[in-house]
Design an enzyme around this catalytic site. Structure first.
Site, PDB file in Angstrom:
ATOM      1  N   ARG A  86      13.896   9.111 -11.792  1.00 55.25           N
ATOM      2  CA  ARG A  86      14.959   8.881 -12.483  1.00 55.25           C
ATOM      3  C   ARG A  86      14.698   7.811 -13.744  1.00 55.25           C
ATOM      4  O   ARG A  86      13.713   6.945 -13.459  1.00 55.25           O
ATOM      5  CB  ARG A  86      16.003   8.331 -11.675  1.00 55.25           C
ATOM      6  CG  ARG A  86      16.430   9.097 -10.563  1.00 55.25           C
ATOM      7  CD  ARG A  86      17.364   8.573  -9.613  1.00 55.25           C
ATOM      8  NE  ARG A  86      17.882   9.461  -8.460  1.00 55.25           N
ATOM      9  CZ  ARG A  86      17.350   9.238  -7.334  1.00 55.25           C
ATOM     10  NH1 ARG A  86      16.239   8.503  -7.110  1.00 55.25           N
ATOM     11  NH2 ARG A  86      17.921  10.156  -6.371  1.00 55.25           N
ATOM     12  N   LYS A 116      17.345   4.774  -6.586  1.00 59.58           N
ATOM     13  CA  LYS A 116      18.829   4.636  -6.838  1.00 59.58           C
ATOM     14  C   LYS A 116      19.740   4.639  -5.445  1.00 59.58           C
ATOM     15  O   LYS A 116      20.811   4.186  -5.169  1.00 59.58           O
ATOM     16  CB  LYS A 116      19.542   6.271  -7.484  1.00 59.58           C
ATOM     17  CG  LYS A 116      20.934   6.506  -7.585  1.00 59.58           C
ATOM     18  CD  LYS A 116      21.232   7.557  -8.179  1.00 59.58           C
ATOM     19  CE  LYS A 116      22.475   7.578  -8.341  1.00 59.58           C
ATOM     20  NZ  LYS A 116      22.786   9.267  -9.224  1.00 59.58           N
ATOM     21  N   HIS A 186      17.611  12.793 -18.231  1.00 57.32           N
ATOM     22  CA  HIS A 186      18.047  13.545 -16.852  1.00 57.32           C
ATOM     23  C   HIS A 186      17.465  15.029 -16.681  1.00 57.32           C
ATOM     24  O   HIS A 186      17.148  15.593 -15.922  1.00 57.32           O
ATOM     25  CB  HIS A 186      19.335  13.674 -16.264  1.00 57.32           C
ATOM     26  CG  HIS A 186      19.722  14.061 -15.108  1.00 57.32           C
ATOM     27  ND1 HIS A 186      19.328  13.485 -13.726  1.00 57.32           N
ATOM     28  CD2 HIS A 186      20.217  15.142 -14.409  1.00 57.32           C
ATOM     29  CE1 HIS A 186      19.450  14.124 -12.835  1.00 57.32           C
ATOM     30  NE2 HIS A 186      20.152  15.288 -13.300  1.00 57.32           N
ATOM     31  N   ARG A 189      13.996  15.266 -15.591  1.00 58.11           N
ATOM     32  CA  ARG A 189      13.897  15.484 -14.207  1.00 58.11           C
ATOM     33  C   ARG A 189      14.488  16.634 -13.683  1.00 58.11           C
ATOM     34  O   ARG A 189      14.039  17.240 -12.411  1.00 58.11           O
ATOM     35  CB  ARG A 189      14.728  14.326 -13.695  1.00 58.11           C
ATOM     36  CG  ARG A 189      15.056  14.239 -12.117  1.00 58.11           C
ATOM     37  CD  ARG A 189      15.804  12.741 -11.909  1.00 58.11           C
ATOM     38  NE  ARG A 189      16.398  12.883 -10.406  1.00 58.11           N
ATOM     39  CZ  ARG A 189      15.924  12.670  -9.267  1.00 58.11           C
ATOM     40  NH1 ARG A 189      14.547  12.098  -9.008  1.00 58.11           N
ATOM     41  NH2 ARG A 189      16.563  12.770  -8.035  1.00 58.11           N
ATOM     42  N   HIS A 211      16.165  12.493  -2.452  1.00 62.06           N
ATOM     43  CA  HIS A 211      17.554  12.896  -2.082  1.00 62.06           C
ATOM     44  C   HIS A 211      17.998  12.505  -0.745  1.00 62.06           C
ATOM     45  O   HIS A 211      17.256  13.098   0.180  1.00 62.06           O
ATOM     46  CB  HIS A 211      18.229  14.449  -2.348  1.00 62.06           C
ATOM     47  CG  HIS A 211      18.174  14.748  -3.859  1.00 62.06           C
ATOM     48  ND1 HIS A 211      17.968  15.665  -4.408  1.00 62.06           N
ATOM     49  CD2 HIS A 211      18.482  13.741  -4.855  1.00 62.06           C
ATOM     50  CE1 HIS A 211      18.128  15.741  -5.842  1.00 62.06           C
ATOM     51  NE2 HIS A 211      18.546  14.456  -6.110  1.00 62.06           N
ATOM     52  N   TYR A 220      19.854  22.068  -8.208  1.00 63.79           N
ATOM     53  CA  TYR A 220      18.667  22.182  -9.035  1.00 63.79           C
ATOM     54  C   TYR A 220      18.110  23.657  -9.087  1.00 63.79           C
ATOM     55  O   TYR A 220      17.012  24.126  -9.866  1.00 63.79           O
ATOM     56  CB  TYR A 220      17.526  21.282  -9.045  1.00 63.79           C
ATOM     57  CG  TYR A 220      17.794  20.106  -9.285  1.00 63.79           C
ATOM     58  CD1 TYR A 220      17.939  19.386 -10.522  1.00 63.79           C
ATOM     59  CD2 TYR A 220      18.089  18.872  -8.263  1.00 63.79           C
ATOM     60  CE1 TYR A 220      18.259  18.029 -10.940  1.00 63.79           C
ATOM     61  CE2 TYR A 220      18.674  17.674  -8.428  1.00 63.79           C
ATOM     62  CZ  TYR A 220      18.552  17.272  -9.573  1.00 63.79           C
ATOM     63  OH  TYR A 220      18.948  15.831  -9.780  1.00 63.79           O
TER      64      TYR A 220
END
Length: 268
Positions: A86, A116, A186, A189, A211, A220
Site C-alpha cells: 500500500r 493498515k 492503488h 497494487r 487481507h 481483485y
C-alpha cells in the site's frame, strides 16, 4: 439550522465519494462549471501501460536532481506494482528495511506499526525491485540526498518522509504525461493482485496483500478476454460426438447401411 445540517451532510458525502474515486483512479471532469461526465479509468494497468508508467518515472531528465527523483519514484512504484504494498506502507519504510548488510534485501517485512490492519507480513521482492534498491543506495542514500533521515523515501535534502498525498501527485502527474491518463497508486497494487489472481490460489494472494478476509481479496478478480475464452473452452467435450461433421457422417453411414441391409433381405 436545517440548511446547515443538510449542507454538512452533502459535504461529508462528497468527501467520501472523492475518497472512493481516488482509490480506484476516477477523475472528475475539469470543465469550468464543474459539470459534465466523469472520466473513469480502469482499475488495473496493462503490461504496456505498466511499462510506459515505469519508463516515464525512471527516464526523467532535463533538470538538476530530476534523474535522482526518477530513481526514487521508480522504486516506489515498483514496490506497489511488484510487491503489492500500500502507498501508506511504502512511505513509512526505512532504509534498513530495503538495504541491509551492504546488499538489497530479498524480502521486505511490513511490521504491524505501518500495516493498515496491523498484521505483519513478509513479501519476497522481485529481481527488478532489488536492482532498483541497489540504484537507490548508489544514487540516493549513499550520495546523501536523503540527508540524515532513516526513511527510505524523502525529498532531496529533507529528512521528512514523503507523504501519501505527495506520492499520489507524483504517480498521477507522471502517468498523465507517460500514458495519457491519471493513475492512483492503488491501481498499481490492484494490478499486482489481479495478475496473481489468474495464476495462484486466492489464499496466497490474500497473504501477500495482508487481507484479514478473503472477501477483500476477491475484489481483485478481473477476468480478461483470454480468461473468458479459456472458460468457454472447458465446455468442449473431447469426444468424437462433439464434432458435428463426424456426427453427421456417422448418421449417414448408419442410414446407408440400413438401406443396404433392407435391399439384401428383399433379394433373399
Amino acid at each position: 439550522t436545517e440548511n446547515c445540517q443538510e449542507t454538512s451532510t452533502k459535504t461529508n458525502a462528497r468527501r467520501r465519494q472523492n475518497w472512493k474515486e481516488g482509490e480506484i483512479g476516477i477523475r472528475r471532469s475539469t470543465s469550468s462549471k464543474g459539470t459534465g461526465p466523469r472520466r473513469i479509468t480502469t482499475k488495473t494497468l496493462t503490461v504496456v501501460g505498466s511499462k510506459g508508467l515505469l519508463d516515464g518515472l525512471l527516464l526523467t531528465l532535463g533538470f538538476f536532481f530530476q534523474a535522482e527523483d526518477g530513481i526514487r519514484d521508480y522504486t516506489i512504484a515498483l514496490l506497489m506494482l511488484d510487491a503489492g504494498l500500500r502507498v501508506g506502507e511504502v512511505v513509512r519504510l526505512h532504509r534498513e528495511d530495503l538495504y541491509y548488510a551492504y546488499a538489497a534485501v530479498q524480502s521486505v517485512t511490513i511490521c504491524p506499526a505501518i500495516a493498515k490492519n496491523k498484521m505483519e507480513r513478509t513479501l519476497p521482492l522481485s529481481g527488478r525491485i532489488q536492482r532498483a534498491i541497489e540504484m537507490m543506495q548508489k544514487n540516493w542514500w549513499q550520495a546523501g540526498f536523503g540527508g540524515t533521515s532513516d526513511y527510505a523515501f524523502t525529498k532531496i535534502g529533507d529528512p521528512q518522509r514523503l507523504s501519501t498525498r505527495q506520492v499520489e501527485r507524483i504517480i498521477r502527474r507522471k502517468a498523465e504525461s507517460a500514458i495519457g491518463r491519471p493513475v492512483h497508486p492503488h491501481v498499481l497494487r490492484h494490478t499486482f493482485a489481479s495478475k496473481l489472481m489468474r495464476t495462484v490460489n486466492a489464499r496466497v494472494v490474500q497473504e501477500l496483500l495482508g487481507h484479514k478476509s478473503i472477501t477483500s481479496t476477491q475484489v481483485y478478480t478481473h477476468p480478461n478476454q483470454e480468461d473468458l475464452k479459456s472458460a468457454i473452452g472447458t465446455l468442449e467435450i473431447p469426444h468424437a460426438e462433439s464434432n458435428p461433421e463426424h456426427t453427421i457422417k456417422c448418421l449417414a453411414d448408419r442410414v446407408t447401411n440400413g438401406l443396404n441391409t433392407g435391399d439384401t433381405d428383399r433379394n433373399v
